[in-house]
Design a protein around this motif. Sequence first.
Motif, short mmCIF file in Angstrom:
data_model
loop_
_atom_site.label_atom_id
_atom_site.label_comp_id
_atom_site.label_asym_id
_atom_site.label_seq_id
_atom_site.Cartn_x
_atom_site.Cartn_y
_atom_site.Cartn_z
N PRO A 252 0.82 -1.21 0.00
CA PRO A 252 0.00 0.00 0.00
C PRO A 252 0.86 1.27 0.00
CG PRO A 252 -0.04 -1.05 2.17
CD PRO A 252 0.79 -1.93 1.28
N VAL A 253 0.56 2.19 -0.92
CA VAL A 253 1.27 3.48 -1.00
C VAL A 253 0.22 4.57 -1.21
CG1 VAL A 253 3.29 2.35 -2.06
CG2 VAL A 253 1.61 3.48 -3.53
N PRO A 254 0.56 5.84 -0.93
CA PRO A 254 -0.41 6.90 -1.23
C PRO A 254 -0.65 6.98 -2.74
CG PRO A 254 1.43 7.73 0.10
CD PRO A 254 1.81 6.36 -0.35
N ASP B 93 2.54 -5.23 12.85
CA ASP B 93 2.76 -6.38 11.96
C ASP B 93 2.63 -6.02 10.48
OD1 ASP B 93 3.28 -7.95 14.07
OD2 ASP B 93 1.33 -8.97 14.11
N GLU B 94 1.60 -5.22 10.16
CA GLU B 94 1.37 -4.89 8.74
C GLU B 94 2.51 -4.02 8.19
OE1 GLU B 94 -0.11 -5.90 6.29
OE2 GLU B 94 -0.54 -4.24 4.91
N ALA B 95 3.00 -3.08 9.03
CA ALA B 95 4.12 -2.23 8.59
C ALA B 95 5.37 -3.10 8.38
CB ALA B 95 4.39 -1.15 9.62
N GLY C 141 16.23 2.00 4.67
CA GLY C 141 15.38 2.68 5.64
C GLY C 141 14.08 3.02 4.94
N THR C 142 12.98 2.51 5.46
CA THR C 142 11.68 2.73 4.82
C THR C 142 10.87 3.71 5.66
OG1 THR C 142 11.78 0.47 4.03
CG2 THR C 142 9.64 1.53 3.92
N ASP C 143 10.25 4.68 4.99
CA ASP C 143 9.36 5.62 5.68
C ASP C 143 7.93 5.14 5.52
OD1 ASP C 143 11.61 7.08 6.21
OD2 ASP C 143 11.23 8.60 4.66
N ILE C 144 7.25 5.01 6.66
CA ILE C 144 5.87 4.51 6.66
C ILE C 144 4.94 5.59 7.20
CG2 ILE C 144 4.31 2.82 7.76
CD1 ILE C 144 6.05 1.37 5.81
N LEU C 145 3.96 5.96 6.38
CA LEU C 145 2.94 6.92 6.84
C LEU C 145 1.86 6.13 7.57
CD1 LEU C 145 2.65 9.00 3.53
CD2 LEU C 145 3.84 9.68 5.64
N LEU C 146 1.30 6.77 8.60
CA LEU C 146 0.30 6.07 9.42
C LEU C 146 -1.08 6.60 9.07
CD1 LEU C 146 2.71 6.48 12.37
CD2 LEU C 146 2.13 4.27 11.35
N SER C 147 -1.72 5.98 8.09
CA SER C 147 -3.03 6.46 7.63
C SER C 147 -4.14 5.80 8.44
CB SER C 147 -3.22 6.15 6.14
OG SER C 147 -3.78 4.86 5.99
N LYS C 148 -5.35 6.34 8.33
CA LYS C 148 -6.47 5.76 9.09
C LYS C 148 -6.79 4.35 8.60
CE LYS C 148 -9.93 8.42 6.45
NZ LYS C 148 -9.56 7.84 5.18
N ASP C 149 -6.37 4.02 7.37
CA ASP C 149 -6.62 2.68 6.83
C ASP C 149 -5.43 1.74 7.01
OD1 ASP C 149 -9.13 3.55 5.91
OD2 ASP C 149 -8.15 4.49 4.19
N PRO D 248 -0.86 1.25 7.54
CA PRO D 248 0.42 1.81 7.09
C PRO D 248 0.50 1.95 5.57
CG PRO D 248 0.70 -0.44 7.88
CD PRO D 248 -0.72 -0.08 8.15
N LEU D 249 1.12 3.04 5.13
CA LEU D 249 1.36 3.25 3.70
C LEU D 249 2.85 3.49 3.51
CD1 LEU D 249 -1.43 5.88 2.86
CD2 LEU D 249 -1.48 3.43 2.35
N LEU D 250 3.43 2.83 2.52
CA LEU D 250 4.86 3.04 2.26
C LEU D 250 5.03 4.39 1.57
CD1 LEU D 250 7.48 0.54 1.03
CD2 LEU D 250 7.13 2.65 -0.27
N CYS D 251 5.84 5.25 2.18
CA CYS D 251 6.07 6.60 1.64
C CYS D 251 7.28 6.61 0.72
CB CYS D 251 6.26 7.56 2.81
SG CYS D 251 6.65 9.25 2.35
N GLU D 252 8.37 6.02 1.17
CA GLU D 252 9.56 5.91 0.31
C GLU D 252 10.52 4.90 0.92
OE1 GLU D 252 12.59 8.75 0.06
OE2 GLU D 252 12.48 9.29 2.16
#
Length: 291
Positions: free
Chosen positions: A108-110, A227-229, A246-254, A256-260
């Motif tokens: 999942p990504v934005p 776990d999902e992240a 190094g992975t950046d993970i955004l914390l969305s209401k739905d 984790p989303l991979l940011c970069e």
Amino acid sequence: MKRIAIIINAYSRLPHSLNQSARLKEEFAKLGAAADVIKNGQAAARIENGNVAAALAGYDACVYLDKDKYLSAMLEKAGMRLFDRHAAVEACDDKMTTFIALAGHGIPVPDTLPAPLCYDADAAPSAALLDAAERAFGYPMIVKESYGSLGRGVYRAVDRKQLEELEEKLKLLPHLFQRYISESAGRDLRVITIGGRCVAAMERRNEGDFRSNIELGGKGTPASIPDEAKRVCEKAAELLGLDYCGTDILLSKDGPLLCEVNSNAFFGGIESVTGVNIAKKYAQHVLCAID
Ligand SMILES: Nc1ncnc2c1ncn2[C@@H]1O[C@H](COP(=O)(O)OP(=O)(O)OP(=O)(O)O)[C@@H](O)[C@H]1O
Ligand SMILES: [Mg+2]
């Protein structure tokens, strides 16, 4: 005794970057391996008589802390094992290329729209393109340089005027439009993955900016990895062929989303925040992989 070349950028001056190579050298030494820090440009790789001239003879592997795709490609052609490999570094360097590589694999990504590449400095920003971005994402909207770094190439447009100004400023650079994940403003997870496993994570929070980067004032605290992240980080590392990232993970209401994904993520900050010896784990991984 194994000999390791640690390549850094020819122009490296940032303390983070110099510290990174010094820490790795130190941990290699503790593990009984000799590492030399070599600046790109001193590595003497070149094309000669139609072949890559042998570079870094005598080294068993190379920890490639640069992002320069020419030297990494030549070193691999000369038979050197690179950590990270050339293709992985190249795929991470360009955020849009990363998203394309991961698409279709359950990461999942934005939602993201690449801006068409522009070669005409006099061209006006395309109204049709801005309309499409506006329809897809509304405001605020993220506009991001594909090769940005340390948060400096990430912008937030709050209306059409700002979007037009950003497009005029960025039109000659590869860039993208992206859905703004407002729940994650100023907050994300930075996760280090080595050899396919998450080994450390910190939450970064920035009270003064929507970008959580430490360089922009973000503060790190140790964090556990949901776990999902964890699944997302480990799967992304596998798909991109990364030994270290190094992975950046955004914390969305739905979720984790991979940011970069950063192939050359600095580890000094996360080492001091979490107490995890990242340099040692990376050095162990390298020596184990070439054994
Ligand atoms: N779509 C988004 N929605 C909300 N916040 C975002 C979004 N994209 C990025 N950010 C914020 O901006 C920060 C920087 O973005 P990103 O990680 O994509 O670029 P960068 O850190 O400049 O790149 P690099 O790591 O290559 O230097 C993120 O850590 C996050 O806090
Ligand atoms: Mg980042």
